[in-house]
Design a protein around this motif. Structure first.
Motif, PDB file in Angstrom:
ATOM      1  N   GLY A   1       0.805  -0.995   0.118  1.00 20.06           N
ATOM      2  CA  GLY A   1       0.116  -0.038   0.095  1.00 20.06           C
ATOM      3  C   GLY A   1       0.970   1.333   0.020  1.00 20.06           C
ATOM      4  O   GLY A   1       2.071   1.117  -0.230  1.00 20.06           O
ATOM      5  N   ASP A   2       0.219   2.262   0.260  1.00 17.44           N
ATOM      6  CA  ASP A   2       0.888   3.821   0.221  1.00 17.44           C
ATOM      7  C   ASP A   2       2.322   3.680   1.040  1.00 17.44           C
ATOM      8  O   ASP A   2       2.308   3.230   2.292  1.00 17.44           O
ATOM      9  CB  ASP A   2       0.033   4.736   0.815  1.00 17.44           C
ATOM     10  N   ILE A   3       3.137   4.428   0.536  1.00 17.95           N
ATOM     11  CA  ILE A   3       4.530   4.570   1.201  1.00 17.95           C
ATOM     12  C   ILE A   3       4.696   5.783   1.619  1.00 17.95           C
ATOM     13  O   ILE A   3       5.423   6.322   2.693  1.00 17.95           O
ATOM     14  CB  ILE A   3       5.747   4.102   0.230  1.00 17.95           C
TER      15      ILE A   3
ATOM     16  N   GLY B   1       0.951   2.384  -5.485  1.00 20.24           N
ATOM     17  CA  GLY B   1       0.912   3.967  -5.632  1.00 20.24           C
ATOM     18  C   GLY B   1       1.129   4.795  -4.323  1.00 20.24           C
ATOM     19  O   GLY B   1       0.750   4.195  -3.326  1.00 20.24           O
ATOM     20  N   ASP B   2       1.113   6.110  -4.626  1.00 26.07           N
ATOM     21  CA  ASP B   2       1.202   7.204  -3.385  1.00 26.07           C
ATOM     22  C   ASP B   2       2.496   6.786  -2.872  1.00 26.07           C
ATOM     23  O   ASP B   2       2.757   6.534  -1.779  1.00 26.07           O
ATOM     24  CB  ASP B   2       0.097   7.067  -2.456  1.00 26.07           C
ATOM     25  N   TYR B   3       3.489   6.941  -3.759  1.00 22.15           N
ATOM     26  CA  TYR B   3       5.114   6.917  -3.276  1.00 22.15           C
ATOM     27  C   TYR B   3       5.650   8.175  -2.570  1.00 22.15           C
ATOM     28  O   TYR B   3       6.530   8.146  -1.685  1.00 22.15           O
ATOM     29  CB  TYR B   3       6.033   6.362  -4.452  1.00 22.15           C
TER      30      TYR B   3
ATOM     31  N   GLY C   1      -0.317   6.249  -8.101  1.00 20.16           N
ATOM     32  CA  GLY C   1      -1.189   6.671  -7.030  1.00 20.16           C
ATOM     33  C   GLY C   1      -1.682   8.274  -7.473  1.00 20.16           C
ATOM     34  O   GLY C   1      -1.034   8.708  -8.401  1.00 20.16           O
ATOM     35  N   ASN C   2      -2.706   8.744  -6.749  1.00 22.91           N
ATOM     36  CA  ASN C   2      -2.994  10.187  -7.006  1.00 22.91           C
ATOM     37  C   ASN C   2      -2.030  10.977  -6.667  1.00 22.91           C
ATOM     38  O   ASN C   2      -2.009  12.337  -7.260  1.00 22.91           O
ATOM     39  CB  ASN C   2      -4.636  10.628  -6.376  1.00 22.91           C
ATOM     40  N   HIS C   3      -1.287  10.759  -5.893  1.00 26.15           N
ATOM     41  CA  HIS C   3      -0.239  11.570  -5.337  1.00 26.15           C
ATOM     42  C   HIS C   3       1.010  11.652  -6.291  1.00 26.15           C
ATOM     43  O   HIS C   3       1.758  12.702  -6.357  1.00 26.15           O
ATOM     44  CB  HIS C   3       0.374  11.443  -3.996  1.00 26.15           C
ATOM     45  N   ASP C   4       1.242  10.732  -7.122  1.00 27.56           N
ATOM     46  CA  ASP C   4       2.415  10.600  -8.067  1.00 27.56           C
ATOM     47  C   ASP C   4       2.251  11.353  -9.465  1.00 27.56           C
ATOM     48  O   ASP C   4       3.052  11.173 -10.155  1.00 27.56           O
ATOM     49  CB  ASP C   4       2.546   9.209  -8.295  1.00 27.56           C
TER      50      ASP C   4
ATOM     51  N   VAL D   1      -5.247  -1.815  -7.827  1.00 26.08           N
ATOM     52  CA  VAL D   1      -5.585  -0.334  -8.253  1.00 26.08           C
ATOM     53  C   VAL D   1      -5.186   0.478  -7.080  1.00 26.08           C
ATOM     54  O   VAL D   1      -5.365   0.177  -5.759  1.00 26.08           O
ATOM     55  CB  VAL D   1      -6.687  -0.141  -8.963  1.00 26.08           C
ATOM     56  N   HIS D   2      -5.187   1.679  -7.232  1.00 26.11           N
ATOM     57  CA  HIS D   2      -4.674   2.735  -5.997  1.00 26.11           C
ATOM     58  C   HIS D   2      -6.098   3.117  -5.328  1.00 26.11           C
ATOM     59  O   HIS D   2      -5.947   3.019  -4.145  1.00 26.11           O
ATOM     60  CB  HIS D   2      -4.121   3.835  -6.475  1.00 26.11           C
ATOM     61  N   GLY D   3      -6.997   3.591  -6.132  1.00 25.01           N
ATOM     62  CA  GLY D   3      -8.476   3.873  -5.489  1.00 25.01           C
ATOM     63  C   GLY D   3      -9.454   2.769  -5.219  1.00 25.01           C
ATOM     64  O   GLY D   3      -9.604   2.232  -4.297  1.00 25.01           O
TER      65      GLY D   3
ATOM     66  N   GLY E   1      -4.976   0.962  -2.238  1.00 27.13           N
ATOM     67  CA  GLY E   1      -4.383   1.552  -1.231  1.00 27.13           C
ATOM     68  C   GLY E   1      -5.382   2.758  -0.685  1.00 27.13           C
ATOM     69  O   GLY E   1      -6.351   2.505  -0.456  1.00 27.13           O
ATOM     70  N   HIS E   2      -4.537   4.033  -0.661  1.00 27.85           N
ATOM     71  CA  HIS E   2      -5.462   5.190  -0.675  1.00 27.85           C
ATOM     72  C   HIS E   2      -5.922   5.621   0.688  1.00 27.85           C
ATOM     73  O   HIS E   2      -5.942   6.639   0.833  1.00 27.85           O
ATOM     74  CB  HIS E   2      -6.561   5.052  -1.741  1.00 27.85           C
ATOM     75  N   GLN E   3      -6.281   4.615   1.681  1.00 31.37           N
ATOM     76  CA  GLN E   3      -6.688   5.063   2.603  1.00 31.37           C
ATOM     77  C   GLN E   3      -5.958   4.817   4.184  1.00 31.37           C
ATOM     78  O   GLN E   3      -5.466   3.484   4.025  1.00 31.37           O
ATOM     79  CB  GLN E   3      -8.162   4.718   3.070  1.00 31.37           C
TER      80      GLN E   3
HETATM   81 MN   LIG Z   1      -4.066   8.131  -2.406  1.00 30.42          MN
END
Ligand SMILES: [Mn+2]
Length: 390
Positions: free
Chosen positions: A112-114, A146-148, A178-181, A249-251, A328-330
């Motif tokens: 998940g998110d890092i 995602g969301d590294y 991820g949405n942050h990437d 998937v990320h979300g 991931g994401h949460q």
């Molecule tokens: Mn996210």
């Protein structure tokens, strides 16, 4: 020969030896740097950026290779949604329309998110027995969801570690978006994909802008390379095995129609095509942002970040021939949350590492999270196995 190629050439006898050399290679140019601020003062900035540039170029060429999907497959994929027809036909791993397709019978780990926590990556490698499995020549894959970047203390080191892993072990490491990437360059500056655009160096792309504006070593070319490699990340992964078909998937899922259905999706490529909207929202954005919810009729945080419910998820799974989604994401306090009879797993992989009642992971922005990863054991099938990183 550079140090990366030397590592590749070397024959390691034990996992410990390999891990030691990997950490040495990853840390050489860093000295005592342990956070984002340190780099701004560091005498080693030239070496760090040169190393990262080499890695970015390597990963760009790996990503390009992954996209060389044979026509026998693209013709099936483009003929409609038929996930089960792909079973056993892939003979490898490919990226097409910004999505991975895997059908190898092997173990899959999901990370998940890092969030700019490079410290946790070493725990992830330990808990997945990464180097042991490499030494034993096992086939297995780590799928990062995602969301590294953002929020944590060490943006560049986190990105570097992931790029180094992908460069050295391209058939074992897969990095989803991820949405942050995501970022875009406009007028020589990076613009964020996130809602908030502010002068906050906790955000990777604002940090990159700052480096670009204040350090001569951080050239226009380098800024473009960072953006380029982040934008070549694939948006999701279909894992099609004998026992189960899983989507990483990320979300989550796109918006359903008025009847909670997905018949408007007739081709895989609709999921990632940036020019396609559904109900005024880009489908691609929705799957990077949405969240599952056990409480129905929750208001959406914004157009992309909406909630979806059990029946909608079930309809989506049925439409795509899936057994489960892993995302991931949460920031789940427990590190993992399974919902709807294990049809959707949320996994979060940055958080506290306790030693003598103290959190020793000073890079995480999520010290309230007990981080975990998930293992899909291909011989046993679902459910997935939760592995604490702490
Ligand atoms: Mn996210």
């Amino acid at each position: 020969m550079n140090n990366i190629d030397k590592f590749k050439e070397k024959s390691f006898l034990t996992a410990t030896e390999m891990k030691t050399d990997f950490l040495k290679l990853n840390n050489t140019v860093w000295g005592n740097i342990s956070n984002n601020d340190d780099i701004l003062q560091s005498p080693y900035i030239t070496e760090i950026l040169e190393f990262q540039k080499t890695l970015i170029e390597k990963v760009l060429s790996i990503h390009e290779k992954e996209r060389e999907t044979p026509e026998s497959l693209t013709s099936i994929i483009d003929s409609g949604i038929n996930t089960n027809e792909l079973k056993g036909k892939l003979n490898g791993s490919y990226a097409y329309h910004d999505m991975y397709y895997f059908d190898e019978e092997c173990d899959y780990y999901f990370i998940g998110d890092i969030h700019s926590d490079s410290y946790i990556i070493s725990s992830i490698l330990d808990k997945s027995q990464f180097f042991e499995r490499i030494i034993n020549k096992e086939n297995f894959k780590l799928i990062f969801l995602g969301d590294y970047v953002d929020r944590g203390k060490n943006h560049l080191k986190t990105v570097q570690t992931l790029l180094l892993l992908k460069s050295l072990f391209p058939n074992h490491i897969y990095l989803l978006m991820g949405n942050h990437d995501i970022g875009h360059i406009e007028n020589g500056e990076v613009t964020l994909y996130l809602r908030k655009v502010e002068e906050d160096m906790d955000y990777f792309y604002i940090y990159l802008n700052h480096l670009h504006q204040t350090k001569a070593e951080f050239t226009d070319e380098l800024l473009e390379l960072y953006l380029k490699v982040m934008n070549t990340l694939n948006v999701s992964a279909f894992i099609i095995t004998k026992k189960a078909t899983i989507k990483g998937v990320h979300g989550g899922i796109p918006r359903p129609d008025e009847n909670d259905q997905f018949q408007y999706l007739t081709h895989y490529k609709q999921l990632t095509d940036e020019s396609i909207d559904h109900k005024e929202f880009r489908i691609r954005d929705c799957i990077l942002w949405s969240d599952p919810s056990i409480q129905e009729n929750q208001p959406a945080i914004d157009k992309k970040r909406f909630k979806f419910y059990e029946n909608q998820l079930q309809n989506y799974l049925t439409h795509f021939g899936l057994d489960a989604i892993v995302r991931g994401h949460q920031a789940i306090e427990d590190g993992c949350l399974e919902l709807f009879d294990q049809k959707i797993y949320t996994i979060f992989s940055s958080g506290q590492i306790m030693e003598d009642d103290n959190n020793i992971n000073i890079e995480t922005a999520y010290d309230f999270v007990t981080p975990k990863i998930l293992l899909y054991n291909h011989k046993k099938g679902l459910p997935m196995i939760q592995i604490p990183l702490n």
